[in-house]
Design an enzyme around this catalytic site. Structure first.
Site, PDB file in Angstrom:
ATOM      1  N   SER A 334      67.211 -26.196   4.815  1.00 33.91           N
ATOM      2  CA  SER A 334      66.809 -27.035   3.692  1.00 33.91           C
ATOM      3  C   SER A 334      67.572 -28.346   3.650  1.00 33.91           C
ATOM      4  CB  SER A 334      67.028 -26.282   2.369  1.00 33.91           C
ATOM      5  OG  SER A 334      66.668 -27.088   1.270  1.00 33.91           O
ATOM      6  N   ASP A 335      66.843 -29.406   3.299  1.00 28.33           N
ATOM      7  CA  ASP A 335      67.477 -30.669   2.967  1.00 28.33           C
ATOM      8  C   ASP A 335      68.254 -30.474   1.666  1.00 28.33           C
ATOM      9  OD1 ASP A 335      68.132 -33.330   3.001  1.00 28.33           O
ATOM     10  OD2 ASP A 335      66.251 -33.998   2.115  1.00 28.33           O
ATOM     11  N   LYS A 336      69.217 -31.333   1.417  1.00 32.29           N
ATOM     12  CA  LYS A 336      70.008 -31.216   0.188  1.00 32.29           C
ATOM     13  C   LYS A 336      69.386 -31.985  -0.969  1.00 32.29           C
ATOM     14  CE  LYS A 336      73.660 -33.780  -0.253  1.00 32.29           C
ATOM     15  NZ  LYS A 336      73.285 -34.599  -1.451  1.00 32.29           N
ATOM     16  N   THR A 639      62.663 -27.707   5.653  1.00 38.26           N
ATOM     17  CA  THR A 639      62.218 -28.644   4.630  1.00 38.26           C
ATOM     18  C   THR A 639      62.584 -30.063   5.036  1.00 38.26           C
ATOM     19  OG1 THR A 639      64.227 -28.751   3.266  1.00 38.26           O
ATOM     20  CG2 THR A 639      62.770 -26.868   2.921  1.00 38.26           C
TER      21      THR A 639
END
Length: 911
Positions: A334-336, A639
């Site tokens: 996942s992106d942050k 993501t």
């Protein structure tokens, strides 16, 4: 092997001084001559991206027939046509065409990712040629051109900046950085990551503030965005676990059908001495019986139902197989920013008067309390805190607004950092409008990267004047000689301030220092000399883009389900680790993009088993991480929202793009789009995906026994020298009519309660487990015994072949009606109210199927087409009595499995 860092245009332009670059490109501040620009355009080509050839509609339609089972059906259609059985041949071809049309429609959305990248390039640019500025098409730009940039511009090519004036560029599409980046002209390190090349402006990024002059160093495919586009073209689209399982199952079933049909044909020819026409029809019937023609349609519709379910939970599916793939995901990368976090800067710490306050609340919503030593404290009890907040509001250009019709949605007009300060003041019940009326602003020094602070001059109505300043702590501290303690100005203790700065920054927070000084009331203008000496430091404010509260729960839910969550971000390592700790991701270890570049592929595979946080990553880093995880046996969901994420999104088993802040490139490359940009929606989608896969298994275990029973009847008839108990066209009727009615009702079964307590299923596990094979064989034997037994009974009584076949077909259909109730639960009994009546669609499908069978049996056109005749009441009594045995026997089988194999039942329930 170790991966080398690519640089735009093949050279490290960011590591070279402006003078060297201008010499290398033969460029001057006067720009190129028109003649030189024309020559370079011929040499380098237009400043646009190469278009990849796509697959046309005709090829996509032909691709639907590239399946071994379809080949067998087409051969069967050819054989029946050759022996003049045109009705059978036509029906078989019709079924094949229907399945092909369904697949063609589902694949109708062509690849648009590369088109979306091309559309991101600007159409015009301000270029200097022959000493004059011209507005030209961006496609006409060449290396060496001098380009002017101003606020609102899209950067038209990769530029090395020569002059900047307070320039900030939004590079989120390339780096994932949540805030616009301040640019300068200083040389960067040769190995600097993309986000740290402050002297470069890259094609397709957006100028958020300021002006600049730059020289074009790369155009077209040699730009950063062009390199990503080329990388995207080389990334293969992986088959999903379900498609791989279906492919293996199709190959196995095809071999089994060919072997069985050949053996049956040989037996009938050599032993029974049957006619070639009878044997060909038997072989065709065997193939048609064993191939689950309705299964592709049932799978497609089941997945489509999953799409509708997921859409209600903010997950928009773009490619149908992704529905099922989500259920087998083992790792989510996942992106942050904006996915795990709110994408809203929030002030979380305030240090004033030697006291560290923490602040509750998330995002721009002005709700939250102040705490001191973990105890809630009123702001009114701390005058120095109130004084700092007043300064933060007055030295501020942002405005907070509540969106109409949504009490929880607040937006900031202006800089996000300043917006966080306004929200902080609101939490202290301070009104910015009132404060600005009480102390109107007289003059301002706006924030610029050269001096790294903002200063404002204010006069109150009592004849006093003050200068308020906020900015980078290391800059503002150097301008302060005193600090505010208990309402008094005392000499500043730098060591204490640096210690607390390190402590707050260690938590991943960005710091702002706030200071003030009193000036004569007659002063109406402010100069740098006024602002940079004699200040009193009020305190520090620490802020961060905090985790979404629902994301914290969703990460824990995924981990409980055996899914590992990894954070891959373009942000700095300290910020990434701090956010990861709040989300319970990883153990505090982090790898940067630069460190990843130094790892060989084997070392990277080993590293990803221990590290869950990756910072300052490039597109190549993200792609390598996804590939390494897949090589380690994982099913990966990735993501992303920017162009830089597109290659990794395409390579991942499930690419997940952001619907709100995602670029069109990311959306077109992905399999799923999150309508709310929220990680929690991924967890919901995984839950739905697991439920859909369960329902697919239930449909398969329901459909296959019918084909098995039909095939065994044909084999038994040939072995016994009997005429075929069912014709190929009747077999197709049974397979299709039960598939599109009864088996579809299983697609609407809700996910089981313990579904997120299971471990993810193994990507390489076969479609059919040993239990499923046993159940299919068991039910097939029950069906062949009952249906073929009634056929032989009718023939022994002298019934015409049409009557016996009509009884056989209706017996098979009635078997399916009873068996669909058993199939609702694989192991548990359905002898309860919920088991029998919990899915009202089952009863609706039963009534619909009975109506179809009445038409099949009694309507004259159907009798002519399928060779059926009317049945009397006694025949129906026998059919129902025999068919009901499957319900009874399967419930008894379930009871004994639960009794003697409880561990196996529990293990299958957890898978």
């Amino acid at each position: 092997m170790m991966k080398k860092k690519n640089t735009s245009g093949g050279r490290s332009w960011h590591a070279l001084s402006p003078g060297i670059i201008c010499s290398a490109l033969a460029g001057t501040e006067q720009g190129l001559s028109a003649q030189e620009a024309k020559l370079r355009l011929a040499q380098h080509g237009f400043n646009r991206l190469t278009q990849a050839a796509g697959r046309g509609p005709f090829k996509r339609f032909l691709g639907q027939f590239h399946n071994m089972l379809i080949y067998v059906l087409l051969i069967a259609a050819g054989v029946t046509a050759a022996i003049d059985h045109w009705v059978d041949s036509g029906v078989i071809v019709g079924v094949v065409l229907i399945n092909a049309l369904i697949g063609f429609i589902q694949e109708g959305k062509a690849e648009k990712a590369l088109d979306a990248i091309r559309n991101m390039l600007t159409h015009q640019a301000m270029v200097r040629r022959d000493g004059k500025n011209f507005l030209v098409s961006a496609e006409q730009l060449v290396p060496g051109d001098i380009i002017s940039l101003e606020s609102g511009d899209k950067v038209p090519a990769d530029l090395r900046l020569l002059q900047v004036k307070n320039l900030r560029v939004d590079e989120s599409m390339l780096t994932g950085e949540s805030l616009p980046v301040e640019k300068n002209t200083e040389v960067a390190g040769a190995n600097a990551s993309l986000g740290d090349r402050f002297c470069m402006a890259y094609s397709g990024t957006l100028v958020a503030y300021g002006t600049a002059l730059g020289i074009v160093v790369s155009t077209g495919d040699l730009t950063e965005i062009g390199r990503i586009s080329a990388m995207l073209r080389t990334v293969p689209q992986l088959a999903t676990p379900l498609l791989r399982q279906i492919a293996r199952f199709s190959q196995w079933l095809t071999v089994a059908i060919v072997m069985l049909a050949s053996a049956t044909f040989a037996y009938g020819w050599t032993i029974q001495h049957s006619s070639l026409t009878e044997l060909f029809m038997s072989a065709v019937g065997l193939a048609v019986a064993a191939i689950p023609e309705g299964l592709p349609a049932v799978m497609t519709i089941t997945l489509a139902i999953g799409v509708q379910r997921m859409a209600k939970r903010n997950a928009i599916i773009r490619r149908l197989p992704a529905v099922e793939t989500l259920g087998s995901v083992t790792v989510i990368c996942s992106d942050k920013t904006g996915t795990l976090t709110c994408n809203e800067m929030t002030a979380k710490s305030v240090f004033v008067n030697n006291k560290l306050f923490t602040v509750e609340g998330v995002g721009y919503k002005p709700e939250g309390r102040f705490k001191l030593a973990d105890e809630i404290t009123p702001v009114e009890d701390h005058p120095d805190l109130h004084e700092l907040l007043r300064a933060a509001v007055l030295c501020n250009n942002a405005r907070l607004e509540q969106k109409a019709g949504n009490g929880d949605n607040w937006i900031v007009h202006g800089d996000p950092t300043e917006g966080a300060l306004i929200t902080l003041a609101h939490k202290a019940r301070m009104e910015p409008d009132f404060l600005n009326q009480e102390m109107p602003r007289t003059d301002v020094i706006p924030f610029e990267s050269e001096h790294r602070y903002m200063a404002t001059l204010h006069h109150d109505h009592g004849g006093h004047a003050f200068v308020f300043i906020k900015g980078a702590p290391e800059r503002v501290l150097g301008m302060c000689s005193r600090q505010r303690i208990d309402g008094e100005d005392v000499p500043i203790h730098m060591a204490d301030w640096h210690r607390i700065m390190d402590e707050i920054a260690g938590g991943g927070q960005r710091l702002l220092a706030i200071a003030f000084k009193a000036v004569p009331s007659s002063q109406t203008q402010i100069s740098f000399a006024d602002a940079e000496t004699g200040l009193t430091l009020l305190g520090l404010v620490g802020m961060i883009d905090p985790p979404r509260p629902e994301a914290v729960k969703a990460v824990l839910k995924c981990q409980h389900a055996g899914i590992r969550v990894k954070m891959i971000t373009g942000d700095h390592a300290a910020t990434a680790v701090a956010i990861a700790a709040q989300l319970n991701i990883g153990d505090g270890s982090v790898l940067s993009g630069e460190e990843l570049d130094r790892l060989a592929d084997s070392e990277l595979t080993a590293a990803i088993r221990d590290v869950d946080v990756f910072a300052r990553t490039s597109p190549e880093n993200k792609l390598r991480l996804v590939a390494a995880l897949q090589a380690d046996g994982h099913v990966v969901a990735m993501t992303g929202d920017g162009v830089n994420d597109a290659p990794a999104l395409k390579r991942a088993d499930v690419g997940v793009a952001m619907g709100k802040k995602g670029t069109e490139v990311a959306k077109e490359t992905s399999e799923m789009v999150l309508a709310d940009d929220n990680f929690a929606s991924i967890a919901h989608a995984v839950e739905e995906g697991r439920g859909i896969y369960d329902n697919l298994l239930k449909s398969i275990i329901f459909i296959l026994p019918t084909g098995g029973g039909e095939a065994l009847m044909i084999v038994a008839a040939i072995v016994m020298g009997e005429i075929l108990p069912i014709t190929p066209v009747q077999i197709l009727w049974v397979n299709m009519i039960t598939a599109v009615t009864l088996s579809l009702t299983l697609a609407f079964e809700p996910p089981e309660r313990n579904i997120m307590s299971r471990m993810p299923r193994k990507p390489d596990e076969p479609l059919l487990s040993m239990f499923m094979i046993w159940r299919i064989v068991f039910v097939s034997l029950i069906m062949v015994t009952g249906a073929f037994g009634l056929f032989l009974w009718e023939r022994s009584l002298g019934a015409p072949i049409e009557l016996a076949r009509t009884v056989t077909v209706n017996t098979l259909v009635m078997f399916e009606i009873f068996y669909v109730f058993n199939s609702r639960y694989l192991h548990h009994s359905v002898l309860n109210l919920h088991g029998l009546f919990g899915n009202r669609l089952v009863w609706l499908a039963v009534l619909l199927l009975i109506a179809f069978q009445m038409a099949f049996t009694y309507w004259r056109p159907m009798q002519v087409l399928f060779g059926t005749v009317e049945l009397d009441a006694h025949a129906w009594q026998m059919i129902v009595a025999v068919a009901s045995t499957v319900f009874i026997l399967i419930e008894i089988e379930k009871f004994f499995i639960r009794l003697f194999l409880p561990k196996a039942v529990a293990r299958n329930s957890r898978k």
